[in-house]
Design an enzyme around this catalytic site. Structure first.
Site, short mmCIF file in Angstrom:
data_model
loop_
_atom_site.label_atom_id
_atom_site.label_comp_id
_atom_site.label_asym_id
_atom_site.label_seq_id
_atom_site.Cartn_x
_atom_site.Cartn_y
_atom_site.Cartn_z
N ASN A 84 0.83 -1.20 0.00
CA ASN A 84 0.00 0.00 0.00
C ASN A 84 0.87 1.26 0.00
O ASN A 84 0.51 2.26 -0.62
CB ASN A 84 -0.95 0.00 1.20
N ARG A 111 4.34 -1.33 25.52
CA ARG A 111 3.69 -0.71 24.37
C ARG A 111 3.65 0.80 24.53
O ARG A 111 3.84 1.55 23.57
CB ARG A 111 2.26 -1.26 24.21
N MET A 125 0.94 -3.60 12.01
CA MET A 125 0.35 -4.76 12.68
C MET A 125 0.39 -4.69 14.20
O MET A 125 0.15 -5.69 14.87
CB MET A 125 1.04 -6.04 12.20
N ASN A 157 -6.64 4.30 8.46
CA ASN A 157 -6.23 2.92 8.21
C ASN A 157 -7.09 2.35 7.08
O ASN A 157 -8.19 2.84 6.81
CB ASN A 157 -6.45 2.09 9.48
N HIS A 161 -8.68 -1.42 6.02
CA HIS A 161 -8.89 -2.76 6.58
C HIS A 161 -9.52 -3.64 5.51
O HIS A 161 -10.45 -3.21 4.81
CB HIS A 161 -9.82 -2.67 7.79
N LEU A 217 -10.46 -1.23 18.11
CA LEU A 217 -9.94 -1.84 16.89
C LEU A 217 -10.94 -1.78 15.74
O LEU A 217 -12.08 -2.23 15.87
CB LEU A 217 -9.57 -3.30 17.18
N ASP A 218 -10.50 -1.22 14.60
CA ASP A 218 -11.27 -1.21 13.35
C ASP A 218 -12.68 -0.64 13.52
O ASP A 218 -13.63 -1.13 12.91
CB ASP A 218 -11.34 -2.63 12.77
N GLN A 262 -6.56 -6.53 -2.27
CA GLN A 262 -5.41 -5.63 -2.21
C GLN A 262 -5.33 -4.72 -3.44
O GLN A 262 -4.94 -3.55 -3.33
CB GLN A 262 -4.12 -6.43 -2.05
N GLU A 322 -7.53 -1.96 -2.63
CA GLU A 322 -6.90 -1.08 -1.64
C GLU A 322 -5.93 -0.12 -2.32
O GLU A 322 -5.86 1.07 -1.97
CB GLU A 322 -6.14 -1.90 -0.59
#
Length: 220
Positions: free
Chosen positions: A17, A66, A91, A108, A110, A145-146, A172, A175
């Site tokens: 991407n 993190r 990731m 982002n 997805h 998340l998402d 993809q 994308e």
């Protein structure tokens, strides 16, 4: 054209991407000014170097938590003074503090028609459920998340002959078309996030995002 907006890309792997964004930036209103990876060996960093874009590898294993990693990541991103931060196969789940720092300018893509199939393994799950359609969604990033507000969504028919690999390749390819477009819509000022709603040319769009089909992935 007015001065292009500054974009930083975060990735973890191959960077296909990123390649699409780099290949198409001369058509659009953005410029990739920095690429950062949590995996120093990620090929995406080499793609950046080949285009003479600053590339930084931060080894996640060298940080105690993190939060510590994301503090350093935020500092590195901030050095580029970006107008937009783009996740391209990144990731690691970002900490709430990082997301809050870049709220409204962090996006982002997805590989599913969100809100269905959040998380990993979307291709196998779609095939197992015998879904008739699959696709991808560009969305703003939130701590959940998402789950951020959708920008663009592109869909296609799942073929009887599709397996995980063929489905992945087809999604993809979509994308690679819609992600540069979404970045351009934001950096050109055409698409705005206001109060949780997305406006395109000052008009609210579908809550699922502006809808595009496989055979018509262009937006006027």
């Amino acid at each position: 054209m007015s001065e292009k907006k500054r974009v930083v890309v975060l990735l973890s792997g191959n960077g296909s991407n990123l390649q699409a964004l780099l290949d198409q930036e001369h058509h659009y209103s953005y410029q990739i000014v920095g690429v950062i990876s949590n995996a120093p060996e990620a090929f995406g960093l080499e793609r950046a170097r080949q285009h003479k874009v600053a590339a930084i590898g931060l080894d996640y294993k060298n940080f105690s938590s993190r939060s510590a990693f994301d503090q350093r990541l935020a500092a590195e991103v901030g050095r580029f003074a970006p107008d937009l931060v783009v996740l391209a196969g990144y990731m690691k789940i970002l900490s709430p503090g990082f997301v809050e720092k870049f709220t409204g300018r962090l996006i982002n893509v997805h590989p599913s028609l969100l809100p269905e199939y959040k998380g990993l393994g979307t291709y196998s799950r779609v095939l197992a459920d015998k879904k008739p359609r699959h696709g991808c969604t560009v969305h703003f990033v939130t701590p959940e998340l998402d789950s951020g507000t959708h920008i663009l969504q592109a869909s296609m028919t799942v073929r009887p002959t599709d397996n995980e690999e063929s489905l992945k390749q087809r999604v993809q390819a979509m994308e690679h078309r819609i992600y540069p477009l979404a970045v351009h819509l934001i950096t050109s000022g055409r698409l705005l996030l206001k109060g949780g709603d997305v406006l395109l040319d000052d008009h609210p769009i579908d809550p699922l995002g502006y809808q595009l089909q496989e055979n018509a992935l262009e937006l006027a």
